[in-house]
Design a protein around this motif. Structure first.
Motif, PDB file in Angstrom:
ATOM      1  N   MET A   1       3.926  38.023  44.065  1.00 49.40           N
ATOM      2  CA  MET A   1       3.332  39.345  44.259  1.00 49.40           C
ATOM      3  C   MET A   1       1.841  39.222  44.557  1.00 49.40           C
ATOM      4  O   MET A   1       1.301  39.889  45.404  1.00 49.40           O
ATOM      5  N   THR A   2       1.159  38.356  43.798  1.00 54.18           N
ATOM      6  CA  THR A   2      -0.281  38.202  44.042  1.00 54.18           C
ATOM      7  C   THR A   2      -0.520  37.603  45.417  1.00 54.18           C
ATOM      8  O   THR A   2      -1.474  37.975  46.087  1.00 54.18           O
ATOM      9  N   LEU A   3       0.347  36.687  45.843  1.00 51.81           N
ATOM     10  CA  LEU A   3       0.173  36.128  47.181  1.00 51.81           C
ATOM     11  C   LEU A   3       0.200  37.250  48.202  1.00 51.81           C
ATOM     12  O   LEU A   3      -0.605  37.300  49.131  1.00 51.81           O
ATOM     13  N   ARG A   4       1.119  38.195  48.009  1.00 56.68           N
ATOM     14  CA  ARG A   4       1.220  39.311  48.940  1.00 56.68           C
ATOM     15  C   ARG A   4      -0.073  40.103  48.957  1.00 56.68           C
ATOM     16  O   ARG A   4      -0.590  40.460  50.013  1.00 56.68           O
ATOM     17  N   ARG A   5      -0.622  40.345  47.796  1.00 54.37           N
ATOM     18  CA  ARG A   5      -1.851  41.149  47.763  1.00 54.37           C
ATOM     19  C   ARG A   5      -2.996  40.407  48.418  1.00 54.37           C
ATOM     20  O   ARG A   5      -3.799  40.990  49.139  1.00 54.37           O
ATOM     21  N   VAL A   6      -3.038  39.088  48.153  1.00 56.62           N
ATOM     22  CA  VAL A   6      -4.107  38.293  48.773  1.00 56.62           C
ATOM     23  C   VAL A   6      -3.999  38.363  50.289  1.00 56.62           C
ATOM     24  O   VAL A   6      -4.988  38.564  51.007  1.00 56.62           O
TER      25      VAL A   6
END
Lengths: 441, 358, 312
Positions: A1-6
């Motif tokens: 999920m954090t990868l997506r936000r990044v």
């Protein structure tokens, strides 16, 4: 999920911040020279030494003399990878920077064709030294484009003259077989019309063999060469085509001293893979190879010893390194010519153009700048942006290039009429009108 | 909260079937178009226009064409470069043979010529599928470029072997040629791509688009229910090639000014395919997003060191740029395999619920 | 019209018949070139066969392998040591690719995986140049690039070596796939990922094995091609020459890669030497693709490719 936000944040950043080309205000006593280079990509082995030569010469002038008559040169490199799109991008980004680019050396025929129409509109000199559009050598149609010291058509005629010399006279060419191996692109085809005309004039049998880009596989071409069994082979190659051609020629035991490459097919990078097989391979050039010149000593002293170089020290004096040096030398001498008329201050591009058009490089001047015997004197005029220069033939001995001929004049009476006709054609296409040189200063 | 469609009622079929049924969508798109048409030419400098926006618009048109063929009709094609070359050379021959012809009409006619050529090279698609078809279209790519190189008639027997865009005016404004200003060329490209995007959007919403999607998803079942594969596939090739041909004509006339066959080589084909895949297969917006990604990311990466004030040697910079570009592609695909258009769709759905999480 | 037909149909054939030794040379040259293409195509086939991924980055892997080998040799390592280290590097690369690229994209569509390998292509291009530089490097594996004459026909030593190496490699691959347990597991994975998983085949290990094998093939291809033209960026472009071989032979067939290579090699050379001069030459590139296309029209999955049975 954090990868997506990044990733989403990164995307937003790119969209917002994209091409914010920085602007630097023009300094008081400086002139800006962009240097388009290809240090990466498929042609890097050829582009890197050229870029180093150009950089070193200009840096040497800055370090040794403080610039040209007190005006420092600001050099900025821009990587094009020999790609036309990236070349256009470099041009647009750098043409207005640092007070405006003085001159552009596109270093690629494709990029040159893009810049020729723009040069007249943006009023920036384009110097396509020994490449680009040969027709642009007629300064009456293309005032902003310079091709000196010589062009592909002149080179082809000079090479035929050299072959004639080797055979004992141009009349001895009758009935002999000459093959032109060329890169299947407008660049490679440049020499063909001239060669065909000369083959009719002197009676030699010309065979034209095209090699498709990139030229990694040339078995079929060299099988045909073996069958034809020509006396001489001339090559207009580029990139990997050169290395493979030299190797294939060695593999079929073709006499290498009868194999002449044009000035983009005869550099160190082209002969290294063939190893000993490349010994005797000849090439055309318009400047000497090697480091026996005062300029090189100065470059070592003022650039390498001060750590301002980009390339390695042992590559100074390579064929394409010296080509970069000669390119830089023409540029700075043209600047000096303009300053002699307009004063020792940063020039405008109109003044730079005048400087290029009135460049008169003599033997004495070459000696003064430490390049005695390096290249042939050049005189540029309003009609003749080519200088109609002669070529030298150099030969690879396994370790380095050596000059094996005198200056060989081109057959101007064959080349110039075709050039003028082509210039009319190309100029009319762009909607230009011919200038009258007698009316100009 | 902002993006909800509560309270918007439709009373006619036409309004229900409109392209942008939600009022907020219409407002945003209207603002975007106004910005693109009015604000950008006023604000952007020549570098922005010439090196970023004009190529973006031209590649977006080509990506649109390829998306119709690959995304909607499911025929992978690597011949885009060749088709763009046909468009470019056809436009050149038309403008040199008919100097009085309106150059915009020449673009459209060049597109028609390309459509015919695309029809011919699309014939193998009736027998060959998937990646095999992709590699077979490479035959088109290499053959067309060889043809333009070899036959001097295509370049009007020019000694330079290149084609040059002649100066032409439309309503006494210089549109092509060295004197044409960047804003004029930008607006021309924008007009073309907007028009064609509208056409494409309506095509894919209608019967033609649905037949393409049927062939893409289950071609045997489609054939059984009456979708004729021959016609559908050939139509896809023809229309896609039309778009690519116009894009190719614009490439030469509005962007480069002068071109040799190398300008249309295999890298262009791959580049447009990347745009379509990254942007999202089967999405009109995806073509634009993909084109923007592929055009702008390298430029952004080239300029980042300047922005940060780093002075890196150009070779190192270019190599890192390549590595980062490759890494970004992989990262985006991991994050959203269906492309940027799907990301946008998810964003819109989240917006409808905002500020509530579900 | 008749002249044209004569020129196209009869002329070249007469030419061929008039000097059979030259024809033999052209054919041998074509066979050798074809085998060199097959070496590259083999890498594609391996990966496609076992993971269903069309590895766009295969050309760059060939370049990267050659660069690593030459780079190590330039720094003084003897050939055998350099070879071993390069194999280890390609193995590590395979491991990294599986972990970073393939694992997160399990079960995605083919075209998405294809795009991921494109990203990999750019990355390895930049990385290879960054680490090893962009100069042309000479690759010397002790085989001279000279020719000897046999029955009046000139044969090149380097090409002969390449041909023998390719043949040995293909035979080894064929045995590996048909006879060993891992080979069977690879074929199972190629057939259906989920079914293979459900019977306990470790997908990730298999993929590392396959990409390492492709890396090994890339090393061999890199050596052969690098010895011919020097190791430089353009090496990655030979993947384009291997594509017609792939489509002719079929994406999933190892013997197909060889037979396809031979057909394309010979066809290309004969067309270029005998028919090329009629149209101005340089027809090799597109002729190879057209030849492959012609075969595809009869066998849409390539000569040896798996026949895909379509169901409604």
């Amino acid at each position: 999920m954090t990868l997506r936000r990044v990733m989403i944040a990164l995307l937003a950043a790119i969209v917002i911040a994209a091409p914010a080309a920085g602007t630097v205000s023009a300094q008081a006593k400086e002139m800006f020279v962009p240097s388009t280079v290809y240090r990466t990509g498929p042609y890097a082995p050829s582009g890197t030494p050229f870029a180093n030569g150009l950089w070193d010469y200009l840096t040497m002038l800055n370090e040794r003399d403080g610039g040209i008559n007190g005006v420092r040169l600001v050099v900025e490199e821009c990587e094009t990878q020999y790609d036309t799109k990236q070349g256009v991008e470099c041009y647009e980004r750098l043409k207005g920077k640092n007070g405006g680019a003085m001159v552009f050396n596109p270093l690629s025929t494709g990029i040159t064709y893009q810049l020729i129409p723009k040069a007249a509109v943006d009023k920036i000199v384009v110097h396509s030294m020994g490449y680009g559009m040969t027709a642009a050598s007629d300064g009456r149609w293309f005032p902003w484009v310079f091709t000196f010291p010589t062009t592909y058509w002149s080179q082809a005629s000079s090479v035929i003259r050299y072959i004639g010399q080797q055979e004992g006279g141009l009349d001895k060419l009758k009935g002999k077989k000459i093959v032109h191996i060329y890169h299947n692109s407008p660049y490679g085809k440049e020499a063909n019309p001239t060669l065909e005309e000369l083959s009719h004039k002197y009676g030699f049998e010309l065979t034209l063999l095209a090699v498709d880009h990139p030229g990694q596989e040339q078995k079929a071409t060299w099988l045909q060469v073996r069958r034809i069994n020509p006396a001489w082979v001339y090559m207009s190659g580029w990139g990997v085509m050169n290395q493979v051609a030299v190797k294939e020629a060695a593999a079929i035991n073709f006499p290498m001293d009868h194999f002449i490459g044009n000035w983009w097919s005869a550099s160190e990078a082209d002969v290294i893979p063939a190893g000993d097989g490349a010994k005797g391979y000849k090439g055309a050039t318009f400047h000497a190879p090697g480091t026996n010149f005062k300029v090189h000593a100065d470059i070592v002293k003022f650039v390498y010893d001060r750590g301002k170089n980009i390339g390695p020290k042992d590559k100074i004096g390579e064929a394409l390194y010296n080509r970069g040096v000669v390119n830089a030398m023409y540029m700075t001498e043209a600047f000096r010519t303009a300053m002699a008329k307009y004063g020792n201050k940063p020039l405008t591009t109109e003044q730079v153009r005048w400087g290029y058009e009135h460049l008169n490089l003599t033997e004495a001047r070459l000696d003064q700048i430490g390049l005695k015997g390096f290249t042939h004197p050049v005189k540029v005029t309003c009609e003749d942006h080519e200088g109609s220069g002669p070529v030298l033939i150099q030969q690879w001995d396994g370790k380095k290039w050596n000059v094996v001929s005198d200056w060989i004049q081109p057959m101007r009476e064959v080349v110039r009429p075709k050039l003028e006709a082509a210039a009319v054609e190309e100029g009319k296409k762009l909607g230009y009108t011919m200038r009258d040189c007698s009316k100009e200063n | 909260m902002i993006y909800r469609e509560a309270g918007q009622f439709k009373s006619t079929y036409a309004s229900d079937q409109a392209l942008f049924p939600i009022r907020q969508d219409r407002v945003v798109v209207g603002l975007a178009v106004a910005a693109a048409v009015i604000a950008v030419p006023l604000v952007a400098d020549e570098y922005w226009l010439q090196a970023v926006l004009i190529p973006f618009l031209i590649y977006a048109l080509a990506a649109l064409g390829l998306n119709l063929l690959t995304g909607y009709a499911g025929q992978v094609s690597l011949g885009t470069g060749g088709f763009m070359a046909v468009g470019g050379y056809a436009a050149f021959k038309l403008t040199s043979a008919f100097p009085g012809m309106n150059v915009l009409v020449a673009f459209l006619l060049a597109g028609l010529v390309t459509a015919l050529v695309g029809l011919v090279f699309g014939l193998p698609s009736l027998r060959i599928k998937g990646f095999y078809l992709a590699v077979a279209t490479l035959a088109a790519q290499f053959f067309l470029l060889w043809l333009f190189n070899k036959v001097a008639w295509f370049t009007d027997y020019a000694s330079s072997g290149t084609i040059t865009a002649p100066p032409r005016t439309v309503a006494s404004i210089m549109v092509t040629g060295p004197a044409a200003t960047a804003p004029v060329r930008y607006l021309t490209a924008l007009a073309f791509v907007a028009l064609f995007a509208l056409v494409a959007k309506n095509l894919v919403r209608g019967r033609v688009g649905r037949s393409w999607m049927a062939i893409r998803d289950r071609d045997i079942a489609a054939e059984i229910i009456g979708v004729r594969p021959l016609r559908t596939k050939l139509l896809a090739f023809a229309i896609s090639s039309f778009f690519c041909g116009v894009a190719g004509a614009e490439y030469v006339f509005l962007y480069l000014g002068s071109a040799e066959t190398q300008a249309f080589d295999i890298n262009v084909s791959f580049l447009v395919l990347f745009m379509v895949i990254i942007g999202g297969l089967g999405s009109i917006l995806g073509s634009f997003l993909g084109a923007a990604f592929i055009v702008m990311v390298p430029i952004f990466l080239t300029n980042v060191p300047h922005l940060l004030g780093l002075a890196m040697p150009v070779a190192l910079q270019k190599q890192i740029e390549l590595m980062v570009f490759g890494g970004l592609i992989i990262a985006f695909l991991i994050v959203e395999p269906h492309g940027l258009a799907r990301l946008w769709q998810i964003a819109k759905e989240k917006l409808r619920l905002w500020p509530f999480p579900y | 019209m008749l002249e044209l037909l004569y020129g196209v149909l009869v002329g070249p054939v007469k030419d061929m018949a008039s000097s059979p030794t030259f024809l033999a040379e052209v054919v041998i040259g074509g066979l050798a070139a074809g085998l060199m293409y097959s070496l590259v195509a083999l890498g594609f086939v391996l990966i496609y066969k076992a993971s269903g991924v069309f590895n766009f980055a295969q050309g760059v892997m060939v370049l990267f392998a050659a660069l690593t080998l030459v780079g190590l040799m330039e720094r003084g390592a003897p050939l055998v040591l350099a070879l071993l280290v390069t194999m280890a590097v390609m193995g590590a690369l395979a491991f990294a690719i599986e972990r970073v690229v393939l694992r997160p994209l399990v079960n995605q569509e083919q075209i998405i995986l294809f795009m991921a390998t494109i990203g990999l292509n750019f990355f390895l291009e930049g990385f290879g140049e960054l680490v090893w530089g962009s100069n042309v490097k000479k690759l010397d594996v002790g085989i001279p690039d000279s020719s000897f004459v046999v029955w009046g026909v000139q044969v090149n030593r380097l090409e002969l070596t390449a041909a023998i190496t390719a043949a040995v490699l293909v035979a080894a691959m064929a045995v590996f796939f048909q006879r060993t347990r891992i080979g069977r597991a690879l074929r199972a994975v190629a057939d259906d990922h989920e079914a293979a998983l459900s019977i306990g085949i470790p997908l990730n290990t298999i993929w590392v094995v396959v990409w390492s094998a492709a890396g090994l093939v890339a090393i061999v291809a890199g050596i052969m091609w690098g010895a011919k033209s020097g190791v430089q960026f353009s090496l990655s472009l030979i993947a384009l020459k291997a594509l017609p071989v792939l489509i002719l032979g079929g994406f999933t067939s190892v013997p197909g890669a060889i037979v396809g290579g031979l057909i394309i090699g010979v066809g290309e050379k004969i067309a270029e030497v005998y028919w090329g001069p009629l149209v101005g030459g340089a027809i090799e590139n597109w002729f190879a693709y057209v030849l492959a296309l012609a075969f595809l029209l009869f066998r849409p999955q390539g000569l040896f490719g798996e026949r895909i049975i379509e169901r409604v």
